[in-house]
Design a protein around this motif. Structure first.
Motif, PDB file in Angstrom:
ATOM      1  N   ALA A  11     -15.016  72.386  29.124  1.00  0.00           N
ATOM      2  CA  ALA A  11     -13.561  72.322  29.457  1.00  0.00           C
ATOM      3  C   ALA A  11     -12.941  71.992  30.847  1.00  0.00           C
ATOM      4  O   ALA A  11     -11.979  71.582  30.756  1.00  0.00           O
ATOM      5  CB  ALA A  11     -13.083  74.033  29.018  1.00  0.00           C
ATOM      6  N   TRP A  12     -13.678  72.376  31.799  1.00  0.00           N
ATOM      7  CA  TRP A  12     -13.620  71.889  33.084  1.00  0.00           C
ATOM      8  C   TRP A  12     -13.471  70.575  33.529  1.00  0.00           C
ATOM      9  O   TRP A  12     -12.898  70.211  34.634  1.00  0.00           O
ATOM     10  CB  TRP A  12     -14.366  72.814  34.219  1.00  0.00           C
ATOM     11  CG  TRP A  12     -15.840  72.677  34.000  1.00  0.00           C
ATOM     12  CD1 TRP A  12     -16.774  73.326  33.398  1.00  0.00           C
ATOM     13  CD2 TRP A  12     -16.641  71.717  34.828  1.00  0.00           C
ATOM     14  NE1 TRP A  12     -17.859  72.778  33.509  1.00  0.00           N
ATOM     15  CE2 TRP A  12     -17.869  71.832  34.526  1.00  0.00           C
ATOM     16  CE3 TRP A  12     -16.277  70.712  35.899  1.00  0.00           C
ATOM     17  CZ2 TRP A  12     -18.911  70.985  35.053  1.00  0.00           C
ATOM     18  CZ3 TRP A  12     -17.225  70.091  36.366  1.00  0.00           C
ATOM     19  CH2 TRP A  12     -18.459  70.218  36.067  1.00  0.00           C
ATOM     20  N   LEU A  13     -13.813  69.667  32.433  1.00  0.00           N
ATOM     21  CA  LEU A  13     -13.846  68.402  32.809  1.00  0.00           C
ATOM     22  C   LEU A  13     -12.889  67.747  31.724  1.00  0.00           C
ATOM     23  O   LEU A  13     -12.681  66.589  31.848  1.00  0.00           O
ATOM     24  CB  LEU A  13     -15.143  67.692  32.254  1.00  0.00           C
ATOM     25  CG  LEU A  13     -16.281  67.739  33.455  1.00  0.00           C
ATOM     26  CD1 LEU A  13     -17.605  67.269  32.861  1.00  0.00           C
ATOM     27  CD2 LEU A  13     -16.028  67.241  34.665  1.00  0.00           C
ATOM     28  N   SER A  14     -11.836  68.559  31.237  1.00  0.00           N
ATOM     29  CA  SER A  14     -10.916  67.785  30.165  1.00  0.00           C
ATOM     30  C   SER A  14      -9.950  67.048  30.947  1.00  0.00           C
ATOM     31  O   SER A  14      -9.615  66.195  30.327  1.00  0.00           O
ATOM     32  CB  SER A  14     -10.395  69.152  29.503  1.00  0.00           C
ATOM     33  OG  SER A  14      -9.571  70.002  30.282  1.00  0.00           O
ATOM     34  N   ASP A  15      -9.507  67.560  32.083  1.00  0.00           N
ATOM     35  CA  ASP A  15      -8.414  66.530  32.773  1.00  0.00           C
ATOM     36  C   ASP A  15      -9.021  65.101  32.989  1.00  0.00           C
ATOM     37  O   ASP A  15      -8.317  64.198  32.784  1.00  0.00           O
ATOM     38  CB  ASP A  15      -8.005  67.126  33.982  1.00  0.00           C
ATOM     39  CG  ASP A  15      -6.987  68.367  33.895  1.00  0.00           C
ATOM     40  OD1 ASP A  15      -6.777  68.634  32.792  1.00  0.00           O
ATOM     41  OD2 ASP A  15      -6.901  68.907  34.988  1.00  0.00           O
ATOM     42  N   LEU A  16     -10.501  65.072  33.338  1.00  0.00           N
ATOM     43  CA  LEU A  16     -10.952  63.651  33.660  1.00  0.00           C
ATOM     44  C   LEU A  16     -10.965  63.023  32.327  1.00  0.00           C
ATOM     45  O   LEU A  16     -10.608  61.767  32.373  1.00  0.00           O
ATOM     46  CB  LEU A  16     -12.235  63.910  34.305  1.00  0.00           C
ATOM     47  CG  LEU A  16     -12.247  64.047  36.025  1.00  0.00           C
ATOM     48  CD1 LEU A  16     -13.641  64.434  36.363  1.00  0.00           C
ATOM     49  CD2 LEU A  16     -11.864  62.610  36.503  1.00  0.00           C
ATOM     50  N   ARG A  17     -11.299  63.810  31.357  1.00  0.00           N
ATOM     51  CA  ARG A  17     -11.628  62.969  29.906  1.00  0.00           C
ATOM     52  C   ARG A  17     -10.308  62.573  29.484  1.00  0.00           C
ATOM     53  O   ARG A  17     -10.232  61.351  29.182  1.00  0.00           O
ATOM     54  CB  ARG A  17     -12.123  64.346  28.987  1.00  0.00           C
ATOM     55  CG  ARG A  17     -13.638  64.180  28.973  1.00  0.00           C
ATOM     56  CD  ARG A  17     -14.058  65.037  27.521  1.00  0.00           C
ATOM     57  NE  ARG A  17     -13.540  66.307  27.491  1.00  0.00           N
ATOM     58  CZ  ARG A  17     -14.024  67.402  27.956  1.00  0.00           C
ATOM     59  NH1 ARG A  17     -15.566  67.243  28.339  1.00  0.00           N
ATOM     60  NH2 ARG A  17     -13.636  68.462  27.859  1.00  0.00           N
ATOM     61  N   GLN A  34     -15.753  57.923  31.049  1.00  0.00           N
ATOM     62  CA  GLN A  34     -15.116  59.177  31.325  1.00  0.00           C
ATOM     63  C   GLN A  34     -14.273  59.764  30.222  1.00  0.00           C
ATOM     64  O   GLN A  34     -13.974  61.083  30.333  1.00  0.00           O
ATOM     65  CB  GLN A  34     -14.160  58.596  32.515  1.00  0.00           C
ATOM     66  CG  GLN A  34     -13.358  59.952  33.315  1.00  0.00           C
ATOM     67  CD  GLN A  34     -12.394  59.386  34.407  1.00  0.00           C
ATOM     68  OE1 GLN A  34     -12.602  58.516  35.196  1.00  0.00           O
ATOM     69  NE2 GLN A  34     -11.317  59.944  34.508  1.00  0.00           N
ATOM     70  N   SER A  35     -14.062  59.067  29.085  1.00  0.00           N
ATOM     71  CA  SER A  35     -13.153  59.526  28.121  1.00  0.00           C
ATOM     72  C   SER A  35     -13.997  60.354  27.312  1.00  0.00           C
ATOM     73  O   SER A  35     -13.342  61.136  26.626  1.00  0.00           O
ATOM     74  CB  SER A  35     -12.680  58.048  27.245  1.00  0.00           C
ATOM     75  OG  SER A  35     -14.051  57.725  26.742  1.00  0.00           O
ATOM     76  N   VAL A  36     -15.480  60.288  27.249  1.00  0.00           N
ATOM     77  CA  VAL A  36     -16.288  61.147  26.470  1.00  0.00           C
ATOM     78  C   VAL A  36     -17.022  62.007  27.306  1.00  0.00           C
ATOM     79  O   VAL A  36     -17.977  62.764  26.949  1.00  0.00           O
ATOM     80  CB  VAL A  36     -17.137  60.132  25.591  1.00  0.00           C
ATOM     81  CG1 VAL A  36     -16.345  59.536  24.642  1.00  0.00           C
ATOM     82  CG2 VAL A  36     -17.902  59.272  26.301  1.00  0.00           C
ATOM     83  N   LEU A  37     -16.367  62.156  28.536  1.00  0.00           N
ATOM     84  CA  LEU A  37     -17.306  62.759  29.431  1.00  0.00           C
ATOM     85  C   LEU A  37     -17.925  64.160  29.190  1.00  0.00           C
ATOM     86  O   LEU A  37     -17.114  65.229  28.593  1.00  0.00           O
ATOM     87  CB  LEU A  37     -16.310  63.099  30.747  1.00  0.00           C
ATOM     88  CG  LEU A  37     -16.827  63.561  32.044  1.00  0.00           C
ATOM     89  CD1 LEU A  37     -18.276  62.798  32.305  1.00  0.00           C
ATOM     90  CD2 LEU A  37     -15.818  63.733  33.191  1.00  0.00           C
ATOM     91  N   GLU A  38     -19.064  64.316  29.007  1.00  0.00           N
ATOM     92  CA  GLU A  38     -19.841  65.829  28.866  1.00  0.00           C
ATOM     93  C   GLU A  38     -20.937  65.812  29.847  1.00  0.00           C
ATOM     94  O   GLU A  38     -21.166  66.860  30.256  1.00  0.00           O
ATOM     95  CB  GLU A  38     -19.992  65.932  27.224  1.00  0.00           C
ATOM     96  CG  GLU A  38     -20.687  67.120  26.954  1.00  0.00           C
ATOM     97  CD  GLU A  38     -21.343  67.177  25.816  1.00  0.00           C
ATOM     98  OE1 GLU A  38     -21.482  66.148  25.293  1.00  0.00           O
ATOM     99  OE2 GLU A  38     -21.758  68.176  25.241  1.00  0.00           O
TER     100      GLU A  38
END
Ligand SMILES: Nc1ncnc2c1ncn2[C@@H]1O[C@H](COP(=O)(O)OP(=O)(O)O)[C@@H](O)[C@H]1O
Ligand SMILES: [Mg+2]
Lengths: 436, 249
Positions: free
Chosen positions: A19-25, A134-138
């Motif tokens: 969840a903490w990467l959602s902004d970047l995603r 970055q769009s699928v960042l996980e």
């Protein structure tokens, strides 16, 4: 919008962890959606067509159960992290030192470091595949070394593409070296057969603090069916050192972008590379060294042997900004075509806005030297073997300059195989080196 | 061993050898002297089979075969060896690999089996001791960064390993100090035998104090203009080449 672009955006829309990467995603998704697909008129993609890739369908990254028994690996005492189709495989990986974590296992403090830096150097508004990943960042790794510390062993990132389905394998690596820190990283890419057709879009960002040192090996050893769109984005502080080595055998398309930026004076970039496409393979290196401050140096040497109907692109840009007085920059690219259907597009691009600089560059398409061939033949070696020895020598010169001897030893048989050289000769060299 | 009859050759449309004759019997040492640009290196290149040099007339028989009909490597297989005036540097190709490949190739052509790497290493070490070339040079690229003298020692090292029947030394002495000259000469003398011949191209009589020739020839204007025994070398040293001008024309 092409199949790939649409498909990636679908995957991006359902990706929700961590969840903490959602902004970047979200930012990555927006930018990737807005990007117009490159054509031959797009500056960065002049020599390499992405028309076929636009139509490619990919599945979400998923882990295959894979055994690595016969995979050649660097025989080094290192911390190994294995990613299969872009997904971290704990089963195959070593226990990690405190300086290294996957994104999934990151502590609060490590999350803060990732959030501060990720996507800062791999600019998704500018780099298509940085936006894609970055769009699928996980999935990803953070290597964060505190001031004055030195990792006790190299970090070995092994990326393996496996299975019948074409997946999107997109990991992100972030290396942050605080002042005076040191680390060494191997990135190795393999696939399990010629049919395997993943899109690998692995992006690595490296922040090298003042006086810190980073050694980096990026080895694209994938088989025939792979498309790789990778990037290495580096920022150097004062008196920092980046020492990089890149190697690509070739596949459907192996594209790597290196962007290195000098932000502190007294720093040095050393980047060497080798590419060896054959068959109908395509290899594309775009390197971009930005000298933004005075008194920095960079030295870059790439060599390629292009056989059969293969194609190579080398675009080496050096940008010396107005403030970057006393810059010393060298760039050399030499290519050997071993077939008259092989192709190379080589282009050094210099932009110099400072007046007190030394900058040397050369890009050549070379032939094997006749005089050297004659010399070898005059000692009884037949012409064909002499040609193989000399092609090998052309590449070997760069391999031998690789600092890490484990990497050299790992690469020698791969090269020997590529050149059809006798294993016995290598053995002899190894014996000889020991006995001398 | 070697019969050269009326050899004419050119490079880039320029006639250089103009009817050269030379007969060498097994076990003989022939010295060839002559002014710069006379065609001495050209003769070596033509015999070794360098492509740029075109033979326009004449014949060369070596070991009873038509030498000019053979590929460069086949000439080496047959026992011809040329020590280059300017040995080339081949970075990235290890000297060791080069030496082993050439020894294997020549042995194979002579119907002998490949040496094991241990056997080869032993030979290479012994030979490098004889020419006083540090073993570290075996690891380097072929002639890469070698000094002039080291390159010449490496040529003699190759000659020892390949055991040719005809050795052509093209100004192997030039640029060598006395010690190196002695080493090179010792290497050559140790290899002298009733069935091995030498053609020693040199500028200076000095080398011939160490390698004593059976015959001395003067090559000028593309042919042998005078032949004699070793006293001819002394005469040339004293008088230079100009007194031969009449014979060149
Ligand atoms: N590759 C070449 N191309 C053109 N001319 C050459 C070449 N090699 C030699 N020559 C010319 O041939 C002549 C004889 O040269 P060379 O055989 O090297 O003389 P020497 O060894 O007796 O000093 C010289 O005039 C030289 O300039
Ligand atoms: Mg000469």
């Amino acid at each position: 919008m092409g199949v790939l672009q649409a498909r990636v955006l679908e995957l991006a829309a359902i990706q929700n962890a961590p969840a903490w990467l959602s902004d970047l995603r979200y930012q990555g998704g927006e930018r990737f959606a807005a990007a117009s697909w490159p054509t031959r008129r797009t500056e960065n993609w002049k020599y390499t067509s992405l028309a076929a890739l636009a139509k490619k369908d990919v599945a979400a990254a998923h882990a295959e159960s894979v055994e690595f028994n016969d995979l050649a690996m660097i025989d080094a005492d290192a911390y190994r992290l294995v990613f299969i189709n872009g997904v971290f495989s704990e089963k195959h990986s070593d226990a990690l030192p405190p300086q290294v974590t996957t994104f999934a296992a990151a502590s609060e403090e490590q999350i803060t470091v990732v959030q501060r830096h990720l996507g800062r150097l791999a600019d998704s508004s500018e780099h298509l595949f940085a936006a894609l990943s970055q769009s699928v960042l996980e999935q990803g790794v953070l290597i964060h070394v505190a001031a004055g510390q030195c990792l006790d062993k190299p970090i070995y990132l092994l990326n393996y593409s496996a299975g019948k389905q074409a997946c999107l394998a997109s990991t992100r690596n972030l290396v942050v070296l605080e002042e005076g820190a040191q680390a060494e990283v191997f990135e190795q890419f393999n696939s399990d057969g010629d049919e395997q057709s993943n899109l690998v879009a692995s992006q690595t960002e490296v922040v090298i603090g003042n006086n810190a040192k980073f050694k980096h090996y990026r080895l694209n050893l994938e088989r025939e069916g792979i498309t790789h769109a990778g990037g290495v984005f580096v920022e150097l502080g004062r008196d920092a050192l980046y020492s990089g080595f890149a190697l690509t055998k070739g596949a459907v398309l192996i594209r790597n972008d290196y962007v290195l930026t000098h932000r502190g004076s007294g720093a040095h970039v050393e980047l060497n590379g080798v590419y060896l496409p054959r068959g109908k393979q395509v290899v594309d290196y775009h390197t971009n060294i930005q000298h933004c401050v005075p008194h920095c140096t960079s030295s870059e040497v790439f060599r390629g042997i292009i056989g059969d109907q293969a194609k190579a692109v080398f675009n080496g840009r050096i940008h010396i900004h107005q403030d970057a007085q006393k810059t010393l920059a060298e760039l050399s690219n030499k290519n050997l075509l071993t077939s008259n259907k092989a192709e190379v597009d080589t282009k050094p691009e210099l932009e110099i806005y400072a007046d007190d600089v030394r900058c040397a560059h050369g890009a050549t398409v070379a032939q094997l030297n006749d005089e050297s061939l004659y010399y070898l033949q005059s000692r009884g070696i037949d012409r064909e073997q002499a040609q193989i020895m000399m092609s090998f020598g052309f590449i070997n010169e760069l391999i031998q300059s690789v600092e890490n001897s484990d990497v050299v030893e790992f690469l020698m048989p791969i090269l020997a195989d590529q050149f059809g050289r006798k294993e016995s000769l290598l053995q002899m060299e190894a014996d000889a080196l020991e006995s001398l | 061993m070697l019969r050269i009859e009326n050899l004419c050759a050119r490079v880039e449309e320029k006639e250089i050898l103009k009817g050269l004759n030379l007969h060498v019997k097994p076990g003989e040492v022939h010295a060839i002297m002559g002014p710069n640009g006379a065609g001495k290196s050209t003769l070596g290149s033509v015999l070794a089979g360098r492509e740029a040099f075109e033979v326009t007339a004449g014949s060369v028989a070596f070991q009873g075969k038509d030498l000019l009909d053979l590929d460069v490597e086949a000439r080496a297989h047959l026992g011809l060896f040329l020590a280059f005036q300017y040995p080339v540097e081949i970075p990235g190709v290890s000297n060791m690999e080069f030496l082993k490949s050439s020894v294997d190739a020549v042995r194979k052509a002579r119907g002998k089996s490949d040496l094991s790497s241990v056997e080869f290493m032993k030979l290479a070490r012994e030979a490098s001791k004889k020419v006083k070339l540090d073993q570290a040079f075996l690891k380097r690229g072929v002639n890469e960064g070698f000094s002039g003298g080291e390159k010449k020692r490496n040529e003699i090292l190759q000659m020892m390993l390949l055991e040719p029947s005809l050795c052509i030394l093209d100004e192997t002495d030039s640029g060598l100090d006395i010690d190196a000259l002695q080493t090179v000469a010792d290497g050559v003398n140790a290899m002298r035998s009733p069935d091995r011949s030498f053609v020693v191209v040199t500028h200076y009589q000095r080398l011939l104090d160490y390698i004593v020739p059976d015959y001395v020839h003067v090559l000028a204007g593309g042919k042998i203009v005078k032949s004699g025994d070793k006293s001819l070398a002394k005469e040339l040293e004293a008088k230079g080449y100009s007194w031969l001008d009449g014979e060149v024309a």
